[in-house]
Design a protein around this motif. Sequence first.
Motif, PDB file in Angstrom:
ATOM      1  N   LEU A  48     -31.885 -17.482   0.844  1.00 51.71           N
ATOM      2  CA  LEU A  48     -31.007 -17.336   1.994  1.00 51.71           C
ATOM      3  C   LEU A  48     -30.722 -18.708   2.781  1.00 51.71           C
ATOM      4  CD1 LEU A  48     -32.884 -14.094   3.423  1.00 51.71           C
ATOM      5  CD2 LEU A  48     -30.731 -14.394   2.124  1.00 51.71           C
ATOM      6  N   SER A  49     -31.365 -19.769   2.304  1.00 51.10           N
ATOM      7  CA  SER A  49     -31.135 -21.113   2.973  1.00 51.10           C
ATOM      8  C   SER A  49     -29.704 -21.738   2.751  1.00 51.10           C
ATOM      9  CB  SER A  49     -32.337 -21.907   2.487  1.00 51.10           C
ATOM     10  OG  SER A  49     -32.060 -23.429   2.930  1.00 51.10           O
ATOM     11  N   PRO A  50     -28.996 -21.963   3.592  1.00 56.12           N
ATOM     12  CA  PRO A  50     -27.695 -22.691   3.541  1.00 56.12           C
ATOM     13  C   PRO A  50     -27.801 -24.035   2.695  1.00 56.12           C
ATOM     14  CG  PRO A  50     -28.017 -21.702   5.746  1.00 56.12           C
ATOM     15  CD  PRO A  50     -29.293 -21.757   5.224  1.00 56.12           C
ATOM     16  N   ASN A  51     -28.778 -24.510   3.049  1.00 55.90           N
ATOM     17  CA  ASN A  51     -29.073 -25.832   2.479  1.00 55.90           C
ATOM     18  C   ASN A  51     -29.536 -26.009   0.961  1.00 55.90           C
ATOM     19  OD1 ASN A  51     -28.418 -27.196   4.774  1.00 55.90           O
ATOM     20  ND2 ASN A  51     -30.546 -26.735   5.484  1.00 55.90           N
ATOM     21  N   ALA A  52     -29.859 -24.740   0.334  1.00 50.01           N
ATOM     22  CA  ALA A  52     -30.334 -24.446  -0.955  1.00 50.01           C
ATOM     23  C   ALA A  52     -29.088 -24.581  -2.105  1.00 50.01           C
ATOM     24  CB  ALA A  52     -31.116 -23.052  -1.361  1.00 50.01           C
ATOM     25  N   SER A  53     -29.267 -25.432  -2.865  1.00 41.06           N
ATOM     26  CA  SER A  53     -28.297 -25.541  -4.103  1.00 41.06           C
ATOM     27  C   SER A  53     -28.084 -24.298  -5.021  1.00 41.06           C
ATOM     28  CB  SER A  53     -28.505 -27.012  -4.881  1.00 41.06           C
ATOM     29  OG  SER A  53     -29.446 -26.987  -5.596  1.00 41.06           O
ATOM     30  N   GLY A  54     -29.285 -23.879  -4.940  1.00 38.54           N
ATOM     31  CA  GLY A  54     -29.402 -22.509  -5.841  1.00 38.54           C
ATOM     32  C   GLY A  54     -29.144 -21.245  -5.138  1.00 38.54           C
TER      33      GLY A  54
ATOM     34  N   TYR B  59     -29.262  -9.283   4.262  1.00 39.28           N
ATOM     35  CA  TYR B  59     -30.124 -10.236   4.705  1.00 39.28           C
ATOM     36  C   TYR B  59     -29.279 -11.482   5.185  1.00 39.28           C
ATOM     37  CZ  TYR B  59     -32.986  -7.639   1.551  1.00 39.28           C
ATOM     38  OH  TYR B  59     -33.686  -6.468   1.107  1.00 39.28           O
ATOM     39  N   ALA B  60     -29.824 -12.468   5.901  1.00 42.90           N
ATOM     40  CA  ALA B  60     -29.034 -13.660   6.155  1.00 42.90           C
ATOM     41  C   ALA B  60     -30.276 -14.569   6.610  1.00 42.90           C
ATOM     42  CB  ALA B  60     -28.286 -13.402   7.686  1.00 42.90           C
ATOM     43  N   SER B  61     -29.665 -15.761   6.714  1.00 43.90           N
ATOM     44  CA  SER B  61     -30.274 -16.997   7.135  1.00 43.90           C
ATOM     45  C   SER B  61     -30.745 -17.170   8.685  1.00 43.90           C
ATOM     46  CB  SER B  61     -29.586 -18.349   6.655  1.00 43.90           C
ATOM     47  OG  SER B  61     -28.304 -18.483   7.364  1.00 43.90           O
ATOM     48  N   THR B  62     -30.077 -16.158   9.366  1.00 49.45           N
ATOM     49  CA  THR B  62     -30.332 -16.006  10.994  1.00 49.45           C
ATOM     50  C   THR B  62     -30.438 -14.510  11.200  1.00 49.45           C
ATOM     51  OG1 THR B  62     -29.543 -16.718  12.991  1.00 49.45           O
ATOM     52  CG2 THR B  62     -27.839 -16.368  11.419  1.00 49.45           C
ATOM     53  N   ASN B  63     -30.644 -14.152  12.376  1.00 46.30           N
ATOM     54  CA  ASN B  63     -30.946 -12.678  12.693  1.00 46.30           C
ATOM     55  C   ASN B  63     -29.439 -12.213  12.891  1.00 46.30           C
ATOM     56  OD1 ASN B  63     -33.755 -12.741  12.806  1.00 46.30           O
ATOM     57  ND2 ASN B  63     -33.590 -13.365  14.899  1.00 46.30           N
TER      58      ASN B  63
ATOM     59  N   ILE C 282     -37.098  -4.529  -4.148  1.00 46.30           N
ATOM     60  CA  ILE C 282     -36.577  -5.689  -3.424  1.00 46.30           C
ATOM     61  C   ILE C 282     -37.574  -6.059  -2.339  1.00 46.30           C
ATOM     62  CG2 ILE C 282     -34.760  -6.456  -1.971  1.00 46.30           C
ATOM     63  CD1 ILE C 282     -33.213  -3.888  -2.846  1.00 46.30           C
ATOM     64  N   GLN C 283     -38.025  -7.154  -2.347  1.00 50.33           N
ATOM     65  CA  GLN C 283     -38.902  -7.916  -1.403  1.00 50.33           C
ATOM     66  C   GLN C 283     -38.210  -9.255  -1.079  1.00 50.33           C
ATOM     67  OE1 GLN C 283     -42.526  -8.328  -3.759  1.00 50.33           O
ATOM     68  NE2 GLN C 283     -43.183  -6.357  -3.069  1.00 50.33           N
ATOM     69  N   GLN C 284     -38.709  -9.374   0.373  1.00 50.43           N
ATOM     70  CA  GLN C 284     -38.194 -10.733   1.029  1.00 50.43           C
ATOM     71  C   GLN C 284     -39.225 -11.481   1.264  1.00 50.43           C
ATOM     72  OE1 GLN C 284     -35.980 -10.386   4.635  1.00 50.43           O
ATOM     73  NE2 GLN C 284     -35.480 -12.425   4.696  1.00 50.43           N
ATOM     74  N   GLU C 285     -39.340 -12.684   0.940  1.00 49.68           N
ATOM     75  CA  GLU C 285     -40.279 -13.503   1.020  1.00 49.68           C
ATOM     76  C   GLU C 285     -39.892 -14.773   1.649  1.00 49.68           C
ATOM     77  OE1 GLU C 285     -42.817 -14.369  -2.552  1.00 49.68           O
ATOM     78  OE2 GLU C 285     -43.436 -12.136  -2.729  1.00 49.68           O
ATOM     79  N   GLY C 286     -39.901 -14.982   3.066  1.00 47.34           N
ATOM     80  CA  GLY C 286     -39.353 -16.227   3.633  1.00 47.34           C
ATOM     81  C   GLY C 286     -37.671 -16.468   3.323  1.00 47.34           C
ATOM     82  N   ASP C 287     -37.266 -17.275   3.033  1.00 51.83           N
ATOM     83  CA  ASP C 287     -35.834 -17.376   2.627  1.00 51.83           C
ATOM     84  C   ASP C 287     -35.410 -16.946   1.406  1.00 51.83           C
ATOM     85  OD1 ASP C 287     -36.658 -19.640   1.402  1.00 51.83           O
ATOM     86  OD2 ASP C 287     -35.635 -21.233   2.369  1.00 51.83           O
TER      87      ASP C 287
ATOM     88  N   ILE D  76     -25.183 -15.204   4.350  1.00 49.19           N
ATOM     89  CA  ILE D  76     -25.309 -13.782   4.566  1.00 49.19           C
ATOM     90  C   ILE D  76     -25.469 -13.369   2.990  1.00 49.19           C
ATOM     91  CG2 ILE D  76     -24.320 -11.721   5.197  1.00 49.19           C
ATOM     92  CD1 ILE D  76     -23.179 -13.337   7.448  1.00 49.19           C
ATOM     93  N   ALA D  77     -26.382 -12.547   2.693  1.00 45.64           N
ATOM     94  CA  ALA D  77     -26.673 -12.115   1.293  1.00 45.64           C
ATOM     95  C   ALA D  77     -26.693 -10.379   1.527  1.00 45.64           C
ATOM     96  CB  ALA D  77     -27.610 -12.421   0.711  1.00 45.64           C
TER      97      ALA D  77
END
Length: 292
Positions: free
Chosen positions: A271-277, A185-189, A251-256, A233-234
């Motif tokens: 997946l958000s690069p700005n998320a601290s967690g 998974y990634a924050s971008t395609n 496993i489920q993806q919901e948004g980021d 990238i995860a």
Amino acid sequence: DKVFRGIGWAALHSDISKPKDDFMVMFRSSPYGGVSHGHASQNDIAIMKGGRALICAGGERFPQHGTPFHNEYAQQSISHNCILVNGQGAINRDGNKGGEIVDFFTQEQFGYVCGEAENAYGDLMTKSRRHLLLIRPSILVIVDDLATPEPANFQWLLHAFEKFDINDSTVVSKRKGATLTGNVYASTNLSISQTDAWPVAPDKGFPTLTKPLPPKRWHLTAETNEQTNQCRIATLFTVQGPGEEAPSINIQQEGDRVQFEYNTLRGQISLSPNASGVIMIDSDQGGFEIAS
């Protein structure tokens, strides 16, 4: 699990006392950089199950030390399970351009290590942080937090002895009855591809070589489709040995966010690069959060 901070090595195990079943992840983020026998392989990994190499180095020292194949490929980041920026890797042959293990913990159910390799890339990167969380006995989460001063394309690399099975964002490596399945998974395609071609010919500079060439290996690249100066990238890996059932994981993806359940454990990957967690865990043995 064990960390050697001075040389920048760590090992995570499902059960080191049972080598025929052990799920092992080796990790390198070394302050010594690519000098002596070290390569430009910062935040590099190797993965084994019961002694079977599922993720390995992409090249080798062939036909001898200091040859073009050794210097131009085997020593370079592109030959390891690392990150490239616009096709460029870490700086080689500079002992001041290395990585650092910045965090480590181990407990009954989990092993964790984190490396920061930004320094190894010179001016290419402002952040290159890799998180590895081993959830015993069969789950591995890897998250790469990446940032550059200018928008760039990132390449995320894996190497294996046998051809990967690729289905959309799922990649599978097999070796002698062991299977490693990764959901990327990634924050971008991302675009995922593989090849068994060497970027440098093993016999380059040796036109009369009679020594057999090294067996081909498979080289997987997950590349961002557009340029960005921040990317996360995860990959969530599961592993099974010969005769073992595949781990039961939802496993489920919901948004980021990527959410997963494994036994009595509930996890979430941001997946958000700005998320601290980065990774959040809730289980019967307690919860914790891995920060960026």
